[in-house]
Design an enzyme around this catalytic site. Structure first.
Site, PDB file in Angstrom:
ATOM      1  N   GLU A 265      15.444  56.125  60.979  1.00 32.19           N
ATOM      2  CA  GLU A 265      15.397  55.557  62.311  1.00 32.19           C
ATOM      3  C   GLU A 265      14.092  55.658  62.850  1.00 32.19           C
ATOM      4  O   GLU A 265      13.558  56.794  63.379  1.00 32.19           O
ATOM      5  CB  GLU A 265      16.411  56.118  63.276  1.00 32.19           C
ATOM      6  CG  GLU A 265      17.952  55.879  62.618  1.00 32.19           C
ATOM      7  CD  GLU A 265      18.620  54.499  63.026  1.00 32.19           C
ATOM      8  OE1 GLU A 265      17.732  53.730  63.584  1.00 32.19           O
ATOM      9  OE2 GLU A 265      19.416  54.244  62.413  1.00 32.19           O
ATOM     10  N   CYS A 299      13.069  54.432  71.861  1.00 31.32           N
ATOM     11  CA  CYS A 299      12.422  53.452  70.833  1.00 31.32           C
ATOM     12  C   CYS A 299      12.803  52.353  70.853  1.00 31.32           C
ATOM     13  O   CYS A 299      12.329  51.336  70.192  1.00 31.32           O
ATOM     14  CB  CYS A 299      13.235  53.941  69.259  1.00 31.32           C
ATOM     15  SG  CYS A 299      14.862  54.147  69.344  1.00 31.32           S
TER      16      CYS A 299
HETATM   17  P1  NAD Z   1       7.932  62.551  65.494  1.00 31.31           P
HETATM   18  O1  NAD Z   1       7.800  61.560  64.259  1.00 31.31           O
HETATM   19  O2  NAD Z   1       6.632  62.865  65.890  1.00 31.31           O
HETATM   20  O3  NAD Z   1       8.887  63.833  65.567  1.00 31.31           O
HETATM   21  C1  NAD Z   1      10.241  63.519  65.023  1.00 31.31           C
HETATM   22  C2  NAD Z   1      10.864  64.853  64.324  1.00 31.31           C
HETATM   23  O4  NAD Z   1      10.146  65.117  63.453  1.00 31.31           O
HETATM   24  C3  NAD Z   1      10.706  65.993  65.277  1.00 31.31           C
HETATM   25  O5  NAD Z   1      11.669  66.885  64.953  1.00 31.31           O
HETATM   26  C4  NAD Z   1       9.384  66.622  64.605  1.00 31.31           C
HETATM   27  O6  NAD Z   1       9.176  68.038  64.968  1.00 31.31           O
HETATM   28  C5  NAD Z   1       9.616  66.218  63.206  1.00 31.31           C
HETATM   29  N1  NAD Z   1       8.302  66.221  62.363  1.00 31.31           N
HETATM   30  C6  NAD Z   1       7.182  65.933  62.721  1.00 31.31           C
HETATM   31  N2  NAD Z   1       6.174  66.102  61.789  1.00 31.31           N
HETATM   32  C7  NAD Z   1       6.839  66.398  60.756  1.00 31.31           C
HETATM   33  C8  NAD Z   1       6.651  66.533  59.251  1.00 31.31           C
HETATM   34  N3  NAD Z   1       5.568  66.257  58.858  1.00 31.31           N
HETATM   35  N4  NAD Z   1       7.566  66.979  58.473  1.00 31.31           N
HETATM   36  C9  NAD Z   1       8.981  66.999  59.066  1.00 31.31           C
HETATM   37  N5  NAD Z   1       9.225  66.818  60.484  1.00 31.31           N
HETATM   38  C10 NAD Z   1       8.431  66.588  61.135  1.00 31.31           C
HETATM   39  O7  NAD Z   1       8.440  61.567  66.803  1.00 31.31           O
HETATM   40  P2  NAD Z   1       8.773  61.823  68.011  1.00 31.31           P
HETATM   41  O8  NAD Z   1       7.420  61.958  68.955  1.00 31.31           O
HETATM   42  O9  NAD Z   1       9.561  63.060  68.360  1.00 31.31           O
HETATM   43  O10 NAD Z   1       9.520  60.666  68.709  1.00 31.31           O
HETATM   44  C11 NAD Z   1       9.053  59.571  68.986  1.00 31.31           C
HETATM   45  C12 NAD Z   1       9.228  58.596  67.885  1.00 31.31           C
HETATM   46  O11 NAD Z   1      10.802  58.356  67.536  1.00 31.31           O
HETATM   47  C13 NAD Z   1       9.038  56.933  68.469  1.00 31.31           C
HETATM   48  O12 NAD Z   1       8.099  56.627  67.552  1.00 31.31           O
HETATM   49  C14 NAD Z   1      10.316  56.439  68.815  1.00 31.31           C
HETATM   50  O13 NAD Z   1      10.420  54.905  68.607  1.00 31.31           O
HETATM   51  C15 NAD Z   1      11.057  57.150  67.483  1.00 31.31           C
HETATM   52  N6  NAD Z   1      12.511  57.115  67.846  1.00 31.31           N
HETATM   53  C16 NAD Z   1      13.298  56.126  66.972  1.00 31.31           C
HETATM   54  C17 NAD Z   1      14.594  56.091  67.179  1.00 31.31           C
HETATM   55  C18 NAD Z   1      15.422  55.155  66.511  1.00 31.31           C
HETATM   56  O14 NAD Z   1      16.778  55.194  66.546  1.00 31.31           O
HETATM   57  N7  NAD Z   1      15.027  54.258  65.550  1.00 31.31           N
HETATM   58  C19 NAD Z   1      15.135  56.760  68.269  1.00 31.31           C
HETATM   59  C20 NAD Z   1      14.485  57.698  69.022  1.00 31.31           C
HETATM   60  C21 NAD Z   1      12.917  57.638  68.802  1.00 31.31           C
END
Ligand code: NAD
Length: 490
Positions: A265, A299
């Site tokens: 997602e 998102c």
């Molecule tokens: P992010 O990708 O920075 O982090 C998401 C998660 O991944 C966090 O738990 C983070 O610690 C982890 N993470 C980061 N780098 C990683 C790596 N290299 N390996 C493993 N895990 C890692 O995103 P964010 O800033 O927390 O959230 C915002 C983003 O999420 C936006 O782009 C938003 O659109 C998206 N989002 C999507 C949905 C959906 O349902 N499509 C819902 C909510 C948020």
């Protein structure tokens, strides 16, 4: 440490360790990281900083619990989830206070998030007894075919910071309903609510004599030290990730060697289309909902307002007035309708894309600056005369900024809507049902909100196309993400 914005009754019950096989404990390294209130920047808690050893211990617990958990009667899993739903609902006020403290959103929104998350748990408590297989005679007539469903196995669930109960509820409820066990890696910025919910599930498991290794939680300030070893471990069979497209793509690559089932997602860049026949006051109201929940940090936030030129001024003036009525403040304060952004760099980014738009000729109708107060705030902002090639349009802003671009025909509106690698959700305001059906065919999106600013529902498939992801959460489809099929030829 007494968290300033959290009632003491809640603060006393927030787990801050790693949860492995039914016990909360410090990280094996002994390290911790700070979780802060974004509205005040004050530290709320020090949380265990899980590392590789904790992650592997968590997977060992999830693997050990899997045979017993998958063998439980579906009704047992259904009743466990139903009990979790009841507890989440009964503790709405406490959980909402926690969501607001660590994430900043206004209390009313946090309560709505608790209800939304709990609804997924209820939905999957109902689905847990409704797995459907298939039985038929082979076309050749030589045998019969049975297709049975079974859980994929231990799953790693990685969630973002913006909805700390909703995002985990959408994953853990179908995973448990399907018979999978889980390791959760909550977001570094907002791990508290997720751990609080995990403790509710742990208590329910323990109280029923079920294996507590079904749910494990490893918070970490260094996500890669958790995901790296787990994704490479053959005991893990599934990754469900919600977060940015960039990280999602990296995790897909890291999942390839182990041929993991994945659900992704990812990011969005939602167009909000307003056609010439729209009910403009309704469109304005829907626009505020689609844009401003969690201060624009969703998102599914409307990122681009694409408005027919003939109604653009009426819509933009209405939106400007509506934004003027919003109240920026600490989420726990009475009357606040817009909280802070999550961190300092988020405000910097919003400031940067707005400045770039203004330099290129966009007009600020309202906002366009930081309110003069501590915390990570940015004023609700409406921009018009925006050109569609600017970053405020082409990138996910994740802030309270509504840029308006005009179009002259339906074809041009759809073309603008599709001018993005993303395709999570689109919104359209029109009174023409034939147009609605054309949009459903032509807009590149996983979800379409028609004359509505909110589309998500536990009983419906949530998810995107193109760079917005793979797979669905919610509805019947959400359970499929955690099931394999076995075909039996008799
Ligand atoms: P992010 O990708 O920075 O982090 C998401 C998660 O991944 C966090 O738990 C983070 O610690 C982890 N993470 C980061 N780098 C990683 C790596 N290299 N390996 C493993 N895990 C890692 O995103 P964010 O800033 O927390 O959230 C915002 C983003 O999420 C936006 O782009 C938003 O659109 C998206 N989002 C999507 C949905 C959906 O349902 N499509 C819902 C909510 C948020």
């Amino acid at each position: 440490m007494t968290p300033p914005s959290l009632p003491p009754t809640v603060a006393a019950h927030v787990p801050t360790g790693v949860l492995i096989d039914g016990a909360w404990r410090p990280a094996s390294s002994g390290r911790t990281f700070e979780v802060a209130d974004p509205a005040t920047t004050e530290t709320l808690f020090d949380v265990a900083d899980g590392g590789e050893q904790d992650a592997l211990d968590a997977l060992t617990a999830a693997s050990a619990a899997f045979p017993q958990w998958r063998a439980t009667a579906p009704r047992v899993r259904a009743e466990l989830l139903r009990a979790v739903f009841e507890t989440l609902t009964a503790r709405t006020e406490d959980i909402a206070a926690l969501v607001t403290a660590e994430g900043g959103k206004p209390l009313a929104e946090s309560r709505a998030e608790v209800a939304y998350g709990a609804d997924y748990v209820r939905w999957y408590s109902e689905q847990a007894v409704r797995f459907e297989g298939l039985a038929r005679r082979a076309p050749s007539g030589t045998n019969h075919q049975l297709v049975l469903r079974r859980p994929v196995g231990p799953a790693l669930l990685i969630t973002p910071w913006n909805f700390p109960i909703a995002m985990i509820a959408r994953k853990v409820a179908p995973a448990l309903a399907a018979g999978c066990t889980v390791v959760i890696k909550p977001a570094q910025l907002t791990p508290l609510t997720t751990s609080y919910v995990a403790e509710i599930i742990r208590e329910e498991l323990e109280g029923r004599g079920l294996p507590t290794g079904v749910i494990n939680v490893v918070p970490s300030a260094s996500a890669r030290t958790i995901s790296g070893p787990l994704l490479a471990d053959p005991r893990l069979r599934k990754l469900s990730f919600t977060g940015s497209t960039e990280v999602g793509a990296a995790l897909l690559k890291a999942s390839a060697d182990n041929i993991l089932r994945t659900s992704m997602e990812l990011g969005g860049n939602a167009p909000f289309l307003v056609f010439e026949d729209a009910d403009i006051p309704a469109a304005v109201q829907g626009a505020v909902q689609a844009k401003m929940r969690n201060a624009g940090q969703t998102c599914v936030a409307a990122n681009r307002f694409l408005v027919h030129a003939s109604v653009a001024e009426e819509f933009t003036a209405g939106l400007t007035e509506a934004f003027d009525r919003l109240v920026v403040g600490h989420g726990a304060d009475e009357g606040t309708t817009v909280g802070p952004l999550i961190e300092s760099s988020a405000v910097d980014r919003v400031e940067e894309v707005v400045a770039e738009a203004v330099d290129a000729g966009a007009r600020v109708r309202i906002g366009g600056d930081r309110p003069d107060r501590p915390g990570y705030f940015y004023a609700p902002t409406v921009l018009d005369r925006v050109s569609a090639d600017l970053r405020v349009i082409t990138e996910e802003t994740f802030g309270p900024v509504a840029p308006v671009v005009t179009f002259g025909s339906e074809e041009e509106g759809v073309s603008l809507a599709n001018s993005t690698p993303f395709g999570l959700v689109a919104y359209a305001y029109t009174r023409d049902i034939a147009r609605v059906m054309r949009l459903a065919e032509s807009v590149d999106t996983g979800m379409l909100g028609v004359n509505r600013g909110i589309v998500s529902d536990a009983s419906a498939p949530f998810g995107g196309v193109k760079s917005s992801g793979l797979g669905r959460e919610g509805g019947e489809a959400g359970l499929e993400e955690y099931l394999d099929s076995v075909y039996v030829a008799i």
